[in-house]
Design an enzyme around this catalytic site. Structure first.
Site, PDB file in Angstrom:
ATOM      1  CG  LEU A  39      -7.019 -12.314  63.748  1.00 53.34           C
ATOM      2  CD1 LEU A  39      -7.679 -11.095  63.102  1.00 53.34           C
ATOM      3  CD2 LEU A  39      -7.993 -12.993  64.707  1.00 53.34           C
ATOM      4  CG  HIS A  43      -9.695 -16.117  63.922  1.00 54.44           C
ATOM      5  ND1 HIS A  43      -8.410 -16.616  63.889  1.00 54.44           N
ATOM      6  CD2 HIS A  43     -10.205 -16.481  65.118  1.00 54.44           C
ATOM      7  CE1 HIS A  43      -8.157 -17.244  65.039  1.00 54.44           C
ATOM      8  NE2 HIS A  43      -9.225 -17.180  65.790  1.00 54.44           N
ATOM      9  CD  GLN A  67     -10.906 -18.996  76.433  1.00 48.35           C
ATOM     10  OE1 GLN A  67     -11.512 -17.945  76.580  1.00 48.35           O
ATOM     11  NE2 GLN A  67     -10.997 -19.721  75.330  1.00 48.35           N
ATOM     12  N   GLY A 154     -17.444 -19.896  65.563  1.00 46.68           N
ATOM     13  CA  GLY A 154     -17.124 -20.928  64.580  1.00 46.68           C
ATOM     14  C   GLY A 154     -17.614 -22.296  65.011  1.00 46.68           C
ATOM     15  CG  ASP A 157     -13.558 -23.731  68.950  1.00 52.51           C
ATOM     16  OD1 ASP A 157     -12.741 -24.401  69.580  1.00 52.51           O
ATOM     17  OD2 ASP A 157     -13.229 -22.962  68.025  1.00 52.51           O
TER      18      ASP A 157
HETATM   19  P1  AMP Z   1     -10.176 -18.433  69.056  1.00 52.71           P
HETATM   20  O1  AMP Z   1      -9.369 -17.255  68.620  1.00 52.71           O
HETATM   21  O2  AMP Z   1      -9.512 -19.744  68.859  1.00 52.71           O
HETATM   22  O3  AMP Z   1     -10.776 -18.249  70.432  1.00 52.71           O
HETATM   23  O4  AMP Z   1     -11.427 -18.488  68.064  1.00 52.71           O
HETATM   24  C1  AMP Z   1     -12.255 -17.364  67.879  1.00 52.71           C
HETATM   25  C2  AMP Z   1     -13.448 -17.800  67.073  1.00 52.71           C
HETATM   26  O5  AMP Z   1     -13.008 -18.300  65.813  1.00 52.71           O
HETATM   27  C3  AMP Z   1     -14.265 -18.912  67.742  1.00 52.71           C
HETATM   28  O6  AMP Z   1     -15.648 -18.657  67.554  1.00 52.71           O
HETATM   29  C4  AMP Z   1     -13.834 -20.140  66.984  1.00 52.71           C
HETATM   30  O7  AMP Z   1     -14.815 -21.161  66.939  1.00 52.71           O
HETATM   31  C5  AMP Z   1     -13.630 -19.556  65.593  1.00 52.71           C
HETATM   32  N1  AMP Z   1     -12.769 -20.427  64.795  1.00 52.71           N
HETATM   33  C6  AMP Z   1     -11.566 -20.952  65.151  1.00 52.71           C
HETATM   34  N2  AMP Z   1     -11.088 -21.771  64.176  1.00 52.71           N
HETATM   35  C7  AMP Z   1     -12.021 -21.751  63.189  1.00 52.71           C
HETATM   36  C8  AMP Z   1     -12.130 -22.400  61.921  1.00 52.71           C
HETATM   37  N3  AMP Z   1     -11.171 -23.209  61.471  1.00 52.71           N
HETATM   38  N4  AMP Z   1     -13.214 -22.160  61.162  1.00 52.71           N
HETATM   39  C9  AMP Z   1     -14.204 -21.325  61.620  1.00 52.71           C
HETATM   40  N5  AMP Z   1     -14.164 -20.685  62.806  1.00 52.71           N
HETATM   41  C10 AMP Z   1     -13.091 -20.896  63.578  1.00 52.71           C
END
Ligand code: AMP
Length: 317
Positions: A39, A43, A67, A154, A157
């Protein structure tokens, strides 16, 4: 990080459902923040938003193998569950759902949820359609397991969020998808679990992704609506940092179809590799309506969008 005992971590579908029984019976709003752990501030902004809007907040931590298109990326993906549980709790999580892969994909598992069209382009083209099929299958499962009223994603993505919205609409899933802005490091680099794998030299070049997008956004704000000129402006910044984008695309923010001209809003997306690490970013371009102001000649990008001296020295090299 010692001020809170971490919220309970549950590992099975039955445990999560049992833990949510009383909240559901009381009619509480349940929020889900799906993550792959490691995190960071991005996150945490989603968890904080879930805390503000929901009475019960569940954070899932699951590094979803289906994925990943590169085995090395999956193997090197950072894992830090204890730290994650502390951070998630501090940001407002009530429950952590951290299942083992066998809980999610038991022997005999043979179903996939696939969104077509939207998943062929950009990230789908670069990583293979399986990437998004893996995303939609796990997100569908997590929504079914947790039964949230709201789920938080977020904007970093952006295509993933659009694919999830498409799935939820097409399958009549009873959940509100909330998308929140990208959280950035001090120099504009989008926060990402993969940033930790950048060498110091790569880390200094990485903010050029955002800087290039900002250059194009500034040009659009000046009235430029031509997609090739806008993309060229961003590409120029990347090239000066020695970065060749995997893609640099200007699309309609709803359909993700490439556009030649920005009517009002366009979404500019970039993916680039720094060594072994693949980074993505995007920004919304807004062209003001009304008569187009006289276009400025192709000038040097405006330095005002650089946010640190570090970035300036590398990105303008
Ligand atoms: P992940 O753990 O990379 O699968 O991301 C989990 C969630 O966090 C997804 O909805 C991502 O789009 C979001 N997320 C990742 N990086 C960021 C960021 N820099 N700002 C906002 N949300 C993010």
């Amino acid at each position: 990080m010692t001020d809170h005992l971490p919220s309970p971590t549950v590992r099975t579908v039955d445990e999560l459902r049992a833990a949510l029984l009383s909240a559901r019976a009381a009619g509480d709003s349940i929020g889900l923040v799906p993550t792959m752990g490691a995190l960071h501030a991005g996150h945490l902004s989603l968890i904080e938003a879930a805390r503000r809007r929901c009475s019960t907040v569940v954070v899932s931590i699951f590094v979803n193998p289906t994925q990943f298109d590169e085995q090395a990326d999956l193997l090197l993906y950072p894992r830090s569950e204890r730290r994650d549980a502390q951070l998630a709790t501090r940001a407002g999580a009530d429950l952590i759902f951290a299942p083992e892969p066998a809980e999610i994909y038991p022997a005999g598992f043979s179903t996939a949820v696939q969104v077509s069209g939207l998943t062929d382009r950009l990230e789908g083209a670069a990583r293979g359609a399986q990437h998004f099929h893996g995303v939609t299958t796990i997100v569908c499962k997590l929504l079914n397991i947790c039964g949230p009223h709201l789920a938080f994603f977020g904007a970093k993505d952006a295509q993933q969020a659009a694919v999830v919205r498409r799935m939820v609409a097409d399958l009549d899933m009873d959940v509100e998808i909330v998308t929140l802005p990208t959280v950035r490091e001090h120099d504009g680099l989008a926060a990402s679990s993969r940033n930790a794998r950048l060498t110091p030299q790569q880390r200094r070049r990485a903010p050029c992704l955002h800087a290039g997008l900002q250059d194009a956004a500034a040009l659009a704000a000046d009235g430029e609506d031509d997609a090739s000129r806008l993309r060229a402006r961003a590409a120029d910044r990347l090239a000066r940092a020695g970065l060749e984008p995997e893609y640099l695309a200007l699309v309609d923010p709803d359909t993700f179809e490439e556009i030649d001209r920005v009517e009002r809003d366009g979404l500019l997306l970039v993916a680039a590799r720094l060594g072994e690490v693949r980074l993505i970013d995007n920004t919304l371009l807004h062209v003001p309506s009304g008569p187009t102001p006289e276009r400025r000649p192709e000038a040097e990008p405006d330095a005002q969008h650089d946010q640190t001296g570090d970035e300036l020295s590398v990105c303008n090299a």
